[in-house]
Design an enzyme around this catalytic site. Structure first.
Site, PDB file in Angstrom:
ATOM      1  N   LYS A  82      -0.038 -19.773  -6.583  1.00 50.32           N
ATOM      2  CA  LYS A  82      -0.452 -20.691  -5.508  1.00 50.32           C
ATOM      3  C   LYS A  82       0.062 -22.107  -5.774  1.00 50.32           C
ATOM      4  CE  LYS A  82      -4.115 -21.259  -2.273  1.00 50.32           C
ATOM      5  NZ  LYS A  82      -5.337 -20.680  -1.754  1.00 50.32           N
ATOM      6  N   ASP A 101     -10.027 -22.780  -4.258  1.00 53.43           N
ATOM      7  CA  ASP A 101     -10.524 -21.398  -4.229  1.00 53.43           C
ATOM      8  C   ASP A 101     -10.399 -20.691  -5.583  1.00 53.43           C
ATOM      9  OD1 ASP A 101      -7.781 -21.159  -4.274  1.00 53.43           O
ATOM     10  OD2 ASP A 101      -7.718 -19.488  -2.858  1.00 53.43           O
ATOM     11  N   ARG A 106     -17.741 -13.990  -1.680  1.00 49.24           N
ATOM     12  CA  ARG A 106     -17.617 -13.328  -0.379  1.00 49.24           C
ATOM     13  C   ARG A 106     -18.995 -12.812   0.027  1.00 49.24           C
ATOM     14  NH1 ARG A 106     -12.528  -9.937  -0.546  1.00 49.24           N
ATOM     15  NH2 ARG A 106     -11.501 -11.955  -0.252  1.00 49.24           N
ATOM     16  N   LYS A 141      -6.769 -15.486  12.921  1.00 54.29           N
ATOM     17  CA  LYS A 141      -5.353 -15.649  12.583  1.00 54.29           C
ATOM     18  C   LYS A 141      -4.528 -14.748  13.508  1.00 54.29           C
ATOM     19  CE  LYS A 141      -5.290 -17.293   7.894  1.00 54.29           C
ATOM     20  NZ  LYS A 141      -4.680 -17.169   6.569  1.00 54.29           N
ATOM     21  N   GLU A 168     -15.106 -21.608  -2.946  1.00 53.65           N
ATOM     22  CA  GLU A 168     -14.779 -21.126  -1.595  1.00 53.65           C
ATOM     23  C   GLU A 168     -15.746 -19.996  -1.247  1.00 53.65           C
ATOM     24  OE1 GLU A 168     -10.795 -19.870   0.746  1.00 53.65           O
ATOM     25  OE2 GLU A 168     -11.608 -18.306  -0.532  1.00 53.65           O
ATOM     26  N   HIS A 184      -5.395  -6.131   3.140  1.00 54.31           N
ATOM     27  CA  HIS A 184      -5.018  -6.618   1.809  1.00 54.31           C
ATOM     28  C   HIS A 184      -4.264  -5.532   1.040  1.00 54.31           C
ATOM     29  CE1 HIS A 184      -5.763  -8.330  -2.270  1.00 54.31           C
ATOM     30  NE2 HIS A 184      -5.546  -9.429  -1.609  1.00 54.31           N
TER      31      HIS A 184
HETATM   32  P1  0O2 Z   1      -7.291 -13.906  -2.940  1.00 53.99           P
HETATM   33  O1  0O2 Z   1      -6.833 -12.771  -3.778  1.00 53.99           O
HETATM   34  O2  0O2 Z   1      -8.353 -13.494  -1.945  1.00 53.99           O
HETATM   35  O3  0O2 Z   1      -7.676 -15.111  -3.719  1.00 53.99           O
HETATM   36  P2  0O2 Z   1      -5.639 -23.235   1.178  1.00 53.99           P
HETATM   37  O4  0O2 Z   1      -6.473 -22.396   0.227  1.00 53.99           O
HETATM   38  O5  0O2 Z   1      -6.484 -24.049   2.121  1.00 53.99           O
HETATM   39  O6  0O2 Z   1      -4.579 -24.006   0.474  1.00 53.99           O
HETATM   40  P3  0O2 Z   1      -4.910 -20.775   2.342  1.00 53.99           P
HETATM   41  O7  0O2 Z   1      -4.723 -20.068   1.041  1.00 53.99           O
HETATM   42  O8  0O2 Z   1      -3.976 -20.399   3.448  1.00 53.99           O
HETATM   43  O9  0O2 Z   1      -4.830 -22.309   2.123  1.00 53.99           O
HETATM   44  O10 0O2 Z   1      -6.421 -20.603   2.777  1.00 53.99           O
HETATM   45  P4  0O2 Z   1      -7.094 -19.705   3.876  1.00 53.99           P
HETATM   46  O11 0O2 Z   1      -6.233 -19.431   5.034  1.00 53.99           O
HETATM   47  O12 0O2 Z   1      -8.402 -20.378   4.169  1.00 53.99           O
HETATM   48  O13 0O2 Z   1      -7.377 -18.297   3.217  1.00 53.99           O
HETATM   49  C1  0O2 Z   1      -7.078 -17.868   1.968  1.00 53.99           C
HETATM   50  C2  0O2 Z   1      -7.863 -16.616   1.628  1.00 53.99           C
HETATM   51  O14 0O2 Z   1      -8.408 -15.994   2.796  1.00 53.99           O
HETATM   52  C3  0O2 Z   1      -6.987 -15.555   1.002  1.00 53.99           C
HETATM   53  O15 0O2 Z   1      -6.993 -15.777  -0.378  1.00 53.99           O
HETATM   54  C4  0O2 Z   1      -7.670 -14.255   1.389  1.00 53.99           C
HETATM   55  O16 0O2 Z   1      -8.792 -14.009   0.560  1.00 53.99           O
HETATM   56  C5  0O2 Z   1      -8.177 -14.586   2.776  1.00 53.99           C
HETATM   57  N1  0O2 Z   1      -7.187 -14.301   3.830  1.00 53.99           N
HETATM   58  C6  0O2 Z   1      -6.556 -15.205   4.607  1.00 53.99           C
HETATM   59  N2  0O2 Z   1      -5.752 -14.607   5.488  1.00 53.99           N
HETATM   60  C7  0O2 Z   1      -5.860 -13.289   5.275  1.00 53.99           C
HETATM   61  C8  0O2 Z   1      -5.256 -12.136   5.894  1.00 53.99           C
HETATM   62  O17 0O2 Z   1      -4.462 -12.221   6.803  1.00 53.99           O
HETATM   63  N3  0O2 Z   1      -5.632 -10.919   5.394  1.00 53.99           N
HETATM   64  C9  0O2 Z   1      -6.507 -10.777   4.378  1.00 53.99           C
HETATM   65  N4  0O2 Z   1      -6.817  -9.556   3.962  1.00 53.99           N
HETATM   66  N5  0O2 Z   1      -7.083 -11.856   3.769  1.00 53.99           N
HETATM   67  C10 0O2 Z   1      -6.762 -13.085   4.212  1.00 53.99           C
HETATM   68  P5  0O2 Z   1      -5.680 -15.529  -1.258  1.00 53.99           P
HETATM   69  O18 0O2 Z   1      -5.500 -16.713  -2.132  1.00 53.99           O
HETATM   70  O19 0O2 Z   1      -4.524 -15.152  -0.411  1.00 53.99           O
HETATM   71  O20 0O2 Z   1      -5.999 -14.285  -2.124  1.00 53.99           O
END
Ligand code: 0O2
Length: 238
Positions: A82, A101, A106, A141, A168, A184
């Site tokens: 990240k 985050d 969750r 989204k 988060e 995912h």
């Molecule tokens: P993990 O493994 O869950 O940690 P920012 O954090 O504000 O710089 P970002 O990362 O775009 O920007 O934040 P956003 O959009 O609020 O959401 C990030 C997290 O939301 C992701 O964490 C996922 O957990 C979830 N998420 C967002 N979009 C999707 C999606 O399209 N599908 C799924 N399944 N989950 C989603 P990470 O860091 O990607 O992964």
């Protein structure tokens, strides 16, 4: 490698083990471990607050808005990825200042209005500061992902100091969670032949699931009435 160089390397290695505080790499590792410990404690603080809310709701409104809660510390590889994506060099200081985050909770709710009821009661607590909110339920989204994301800050009392730590909190229904979990899993499958078709199929599933959530909410309102668990408008809280 000559004998002199080899001796020098061994001495450096032994020094790093014996005197970690004098070795920049070891110091960074120790600081990283301490930071992760602090995030773990922040997760405990916020998770306890959510569990208390759920218990209070069960007495007050005779039902639990929360089905279950999970939590995770972001894996070192995900943290590094990240920061790299944001073009920020990897360091403990960079994690603290740029990642919201690293600590994640969750919360899986039964119905859509439970999400807002839980969020509103969490962020209105005196020691919680709402840093950011992204409402992917009101504004899904493009791929169909739905969830309410909150970044909150909570003070954590350690042995000799207090720190405001960011966590988060992702709040969603069972249906939204079901979709996100499968999405995912599928995202990591790189060798799909027709990605556009898969994306469209997943989006269709997300929309069907979203409609089912609304139908279930309507059934719940008929049974419990809409006033049983009043909800304040979430937008007013930021
Ligand atoms: P993990 O493994 O869950 O940690 P920012 O954090 O504000 O710089 P970002 O990362 O775009 O920007 O934040 P956003 O959009 O609020 O959401 C990030 C997290 O939301 C992701 O964490 C996922 O957990 C979830 N998420 C967002 N979009 C999707 C999606 O399209 N599908 C799924 N399944 N989950 C989603 P990470 O860091 O990607 O992964």
């Amino acid at each position: 490698m000559n004998e002199r160089q080899e001796k020098k390397d061994i001495t450096r290695y032994v020094d790093a083990l014996l005197y970690p505080e004098t070795n920049p790499f070891q110091t960074e590792i120790a600081q990283f471990e301490e930071l992760m410990m602090m995030y773990t404690c922040a997760i405990k603080e916020v998770q306890t607050k959510l569990e208390v809310l759920n218990t209070d709701f069960s007495v007050r409104y005779k039902r639990n808005p929360i089905e279950f809660i999970t939590s995770r510390l972001k894996r070192p590889a995900s943290i590094a990825a990240k920061l790299k994506a944001k073009k920020i060099p990897l360091s403990v200081k960079a994690i603290k200042s740029n990642l919201n985050d690293a600590a994640g909770i969750r919360v899986i709710c039964s119905f859509i209005d439970d999400i807002y009821a839980v969020a509103e009661r969490l962020v209105r607590q005196d020691d919680i500061t709402l840093i950011d909110a992204k409402d992917y339920i009101m504004h899904p989204k493009p791929n169909g992902y739905r969830s309410l994301h909150l970044i909150v800050e909570v003070p954590v009392f350690f042995a000799d100091h207090t720190r405001d730590m960011r966590v988060e909190v992702q709040i969603r229904t069972i249906a939204m969670d079901f979709w996100a979990s499968l999405d995912h899993q599928l995202k990591y499958k790189q060798d799909v032949e027709n990605p556009e078709e898969i994306t469209a199929a997943l989006k269709k599933c997300a929309d069907t699931i979203a409609q089912t959530d609304l139908d279930m909410q309507a059934i719940k309102n008929k049974i419990y009435g809409e006033e049983k668990m009043p909800i304040k408008k979430f937008n007013n809280l930021l």
